[in-house]
Motif scaffolding. Structure first.
Motif, mmCIF file in Angstrom:
data_model
loop_
_atom_site.group_PDB
_atom_site.id
_atom_site.type_symbol
_atom_site.label_atom_id
_atom_site.label_comp_id
_atom_site.label_asym_id
_atom_site.label_seq_id
_atom_site.Cartn_x
_atom_site.Cartn_y
_atom_site.Cartn_z
ATOM 1 N N GLN A 199 2.782 7.764 11.104
ATOM 2 C CA GLN A 199 2.307 7.311 9.774
ATOM 3 C C GLN A 199 3.539 7.446 8.894
ATOM 4 N N ILE A 200 3.654 6.983 7.883
ATOM 5 C CA ILE A 200 4.778 7.105 6.669
ATOM 6 C C ILE A 200 3.846 6.650 5.452
ATOM 7 N N PHE A 201 4.218 7.732 4.525
ATOM 8 C CA PHE A 201 3.656 7.527 3.109
ATOM 9 C C PHE A 201 4.675 7.678 2.200
ATOM 10 N N ILE A 202 4.786 6.663 1.390
ATOM 11 C CA ILE A 202 5.838 6.614 0.301
ATOM 12 C C ILE A 202 5.395 7.600 -0.895
ATOM 13 N N THR A 203 6.138 8.176 -1.454
ATOM 14 C CA THR A 203 5.705 9.318 -2.444
ATOM 15 C C THR A 203 5.966 8.475 -3.758
ATOM 16 N N GLU A 204 5.406 9.313 -4.952
ATOM 17 C CA GLU A 204 5.472 8.661 -6.190
ATOM 18 C C GLU A 204 6.954 8.534 -6.478
ATOM 19 N N LYS A 205 7.644 9.565 -6.065
ATOM 20 C CA LYS A 205 9.383 9.531 -6.455
ATOM 21 C C LYS A 205 9.913 8.353 -5.483
ATOM 22 N N GLY A 206 9.302 8.107 -4.384
ATOM 23 C CA GLY A 206 10.028 7.035 -3.657
ATOM 24 C C GLY A 206 9.723 5.293 -4.036
ATOM 25 N N LYS A 207 8.671 5.224 -4.823
ATOM 26 C CA LYS A 207 8.130 4.169 -5.102
ATOM 27 C C LYS A 207 9.224 3.082 -5.668
ATOM 28 N N HIS A 227 0.682 -1.256 0.055
ATOM 29 C CA HIS A 227 -0.047 -0.232 0.084
ATOM 30 C C HIS A 227 0.760 1.337 0.161
ATOM 31 N N PHE A 228 2.245 0.973 -0.019
ATOM 32 C CA PHE A 228 2.839 2.185 -0.110
ATOM 33 C C PHE A 228 2.847 3.133 1.250
ATOM 34 N N LYS A 229 2.503 2.571 2.349
ATOM 35 C CA LYS A 229 2.150 3.445 3.625
ATOM 36 C C LYS A 229 2.105 2.486 4.876
ATOM 37 N N THR A 230 2.389 2.984 6.032
ATOM 38 C CA THR A 230 2.128 2.068 6.772
ATOM 39 C C THR A 230 1.849 3.034 8.265
ATOM 40 N N SER A 231 1.438 2.563 9.384
ATOM 41 C CA SER A 231 1.145 3.427 10.652
ATOM 42 C C SER A 231 1.346 2.810 11.880
ATOM 43 N N TRP A 232 1.472 3.412 13.029
ATOM 44 C CA TRP A 232 1.477 2.743 14.140
ATOM 45 C C TRP A 232 0.592 3.411 15.051
ATOM 46 N N GLU A 254 13.582 10.992 3.552
ATOM 47 C CA GLU A 254 12.402 11.886 3.493
ATOM 48 C C GLU A 254 12.983 13.198 2.932
ATOM 49 N N ASP A 255 14.093 13.577 3.341
ATOM 50 C CA ASP A 255 14.752 14.833 2.781
ATOM 51 C C ASP A 255 15.078 14.760 1.302
ATOM 52 N N ASP A 256 15.243 13.440 0.869
ATOM 53 C CA ASP A 256 15.202 13.177 -0.569
ATOM 54 C C ASP A 256 13.921 12.927 -1.444
ATOM 55 N N GLY A 257 12.810 13.236 -0.715
ATOM 56 C CA GLY A 257 11.806 13.269 -1.285
ATOM 57 C C GLY A 257 10.911 12.046 -1.455
ATOM 58 N N LEU A 258 11.617 11.181 -0.980
ATOM 59 C CA LEU A 258 11.170 9.453 -1.194
ATOM 60 C C LEU A 258 9.878 9.186 -0.261
ATOM 61 N N LEU A 259 9.640 9.919 0.784
ATOM 62 C CA LEU A 259 8.468 9.440 1.823
ATOM 63 C C LEU A 259 8.195 10.757 2.725
ATOM 64 N N ASN A 260 7.072 10.787 3.174
ATOM 65 C CA ASN A 260 6.527 11.722 3.974
ATOM 66 C C ASN A 260 6.436 11.039 5.347
ATOM 67 N N ILE A 261 6.974 11.846 6.443
ATOM 68 C CA ILE A 261 6.579 11.091 7.984
ATOM 69 C C ILE A 261 5.701 11.948 8.547
ATOM 70 N N GLU A 262 4.333 11.633 8.833
ATOM 71 C CA GLU A 262 3.596 12.313 9.475
ATOM 72 C C GLU A 262 3.355 11.683 10.883
ATOM 73 N N LEU A 263 2.520 12.226 11.667
ATOM 74 C CA LEU A 263 2.192 11.734 12.896
ATOM 75 C C LEU A 263 1.858 10.306 13.086
ATOM 76 N N LEU A 273 12.594 5.822 12.168
ATOM 77 C CA LEU A 273 12.444 7.226 11.620
ATOM 78 C C LEU A 273 13.820 8.114 11.592
ATOM 79 N N SER A 274 14.622 7.755 12.230
ATOM 80 C CA SER A 274 15.992 8.494 12.315
ATOM 81 C C SER A 274 16.737 7.864 11.121
ATOM 82 N N LYS A 275 16.399 6.707 10.621
ATOM 83 C CA LYS A 275 16.973 6.229 9.479
ATOM 84 C C LYS A 275 16.332 6.596 8.230
ATOM 85 N N LEU A 276 15.140 6.947 8.367
ATOM 86 C CA LEU A 276 14.217 7.421 7.393
ATOM 87 C C LEU A 276 14.257 9.094 7.005
#
Length: 454
Positions: free
Chosen positions: A418-426, A381-386, A407-416, A400-403
């Protein structure tokens, strides 16, 4: 695709058809007795509700394809068919006797090797023998892998009559130079013929496998292969990255040099070009390496977030129990994994001794189960959550530290939570999963175990 990102993240990593991955199984704490207990537990929990999946490994091939890392036996002697099918049915008997209640089959897949090496009459004996001792779930799905050069109309009709509605044909590449290198001479006309025959018979899903990163392969070759594929418009396409693992015994990959392979940046260009051509043709990116038309069940499962991933790859529905039959097959009870012996002679000996032919496995810990779910979420699903506390684990801050750099490279977004993989990150989903792989982080291999991620 930025070449610096390709160079940065092109490392050896798992494909995550399971977690833990096979090299990190704790085989010392595994036993056949534990496997049986775990399997029965999962079967009792799920057989009447979701059913089970069956994978049957048919290992024989008439010739060696040098890109292939699967377990196979090269032979032109077709008298090997009947003894092997007899052994597989005896193994199924052992499992049916163990489980007691009739298994409710949701999915069945014939893989290999080359399933269409077998005569259609022998495949009928196999499937009849399996279904005689089982029930079929509502909306069950039977599928098989076919070699376009030896899949006959009789194969297709026989298996269709037995309940098969999905077939996957290995295409790889249509260029003669590449085909010669991978020892897979296969004209477009052969693929066209079997694809059209399958549709005429009534198969509801026809899939083609295409590989990029093959020896001597160029972007032009990839474009040519996909443009020809678009003429046939298969329902789904597996656009695989070639896994160069020459250290695996007997896979033929030492038949060409590393320098014959595309560089990582060229390989990534091949992927991006192929992905664009597939999108232009109406295919949707639904998971790592997988594309489907809107009309295909895997696309529907992707949208509804019911898609699952296991040792058979991506599937349109999840079953807790997957039993693998035949040499080298891997079974999954959700709580445990078990792999069969890889040698055919040893397999026969154990079957004749009335022993389920498992030689190694892994019992999942509570931590394993949590990490497994996160990796499944990311792969499917290109995302996960705890947000759910059941999916929280103590090392989340370290993950999260490893990710953060990704995130800085635009491969994913870290939210509260949750993690969402971007199109660039697929294209880098394997790298993202590796940050969650606690066993890999704790014990990084000293030698290369996996293919490169790019």
């Amino acid at each position: 695709m930025c070449f610096s990102l390709v160079n940065k993240y092109n490392v050896a990593g798992p494909r995550y058809t399971s977690y833990p991955t096979v090299p990190y199984w704790n085989v010392d704490k595994f036993s056949l007795k534990q496997w049986k207990e775990n399997l029965k537990k999962a079967f009792e929990e799920s057989n009447t509700t979701e059913g089970i999946s069956l994978y049957i490994h048919l290992p024989f091939c008439e010739s060696l394809c040098t890109f292939c890392g699967c377990n196979k036996r090269i032979t032109k002697r077709h008298e090997v068919e009947s003894p092997y099918i007899s052994a597989v049915l005896k193994e199924w008997d052992l499992y049916c006797n163990l489980l007691g209640e009739k298994p409710n089959i949701k999915e069945l897949h014939l893989g290999g090797g080359t399933p269409t090496f077998f005569d259609s009459k022998n495949l009928k004996i196999l499937i009849d023998g399996i279904t005689r001792k089982a029930k079929l779930a509502d909306n069950y799905e039977f599928s098989f892998e076919g070699h376009p050069n030896n899949t006959t109309e009789t194969h297709l009709q026989t298996l269709f009559d037995l309940g098969f509605k999905r077939v996957s044909f290995g295409v790889q590449d249509y260029n003669p130079i590449v085909q010669k290198a991978i020892h897979r001479i296969q004209p477009f006309e052969n693929v066209k013929k079997v694809t059209e025959q399958a549709r005429a018979i009534g198969y509801t899903s026809v899939s083609h496998d295409i590989i990029f990163g093959l020896p001597f392969q160029t972007e032009a070759h990839v474009a040519e292969t996909i443009n020809k594929t678009k003429e046939l418009l298969p329902d789904r396409i597996a656009f695989y990255s070639y896994a160069h693992v020459p250290w695996i015994k007997g896979n033929g990959q030492r038949g060409y040099k590393d320098s014959d392979l595309p560089t990582p940046s060229i390989k990534q260009n091949q992927y991006q070009l192929g992905k664009k051509l597939l999108a232009d043709a109406g295919y949707y990116d639904i998971g790592m390496d997988h594309f489907a038309l809107k009309t295909d069940s895997l696309y529907t499962a992707s949208v509804s977030e019911t898609m699952h991933r296991n040792f058979m790859g991506y599937t349109a529905s999840k079953t807790k129990v997957m039993i693998g039959l035949g040499v080298s097959s891997i079974s999954d009870s959700w709580y445990a994994f078990a792999q069969n012996v890889k040698g055919i002679e040893e397999y026969y000996h154990l079957i004749e001794s009335q022993i389920i032919p498992v030689f190694r496995g892994h019992i999942l810990t509570n931590e394993d189960l949590i990490i497994r779910q996160h990796i499944l979420n990311l792969m499917c699903h290109f995302k996960t959550s705890w947000i759910d506390s059941d999916l929280y684990f103590e090392e989340i801050p370290e993950v999260l530290s490893k990710l953060k750099e990704m995130e800085d490279d635009g491969l994913l977004n870290i939210e509260l939570n949750q993690i969402f993989i971007t199109e660039k990150g697929k294209p880098f989903v394997r790298n993202i999963c590796m940050a969650f792989d606690l066993l890999l982080q704790r014990n990084k291999p000293e030698t290369q175990l996996f293919s490169m991620t790019i």
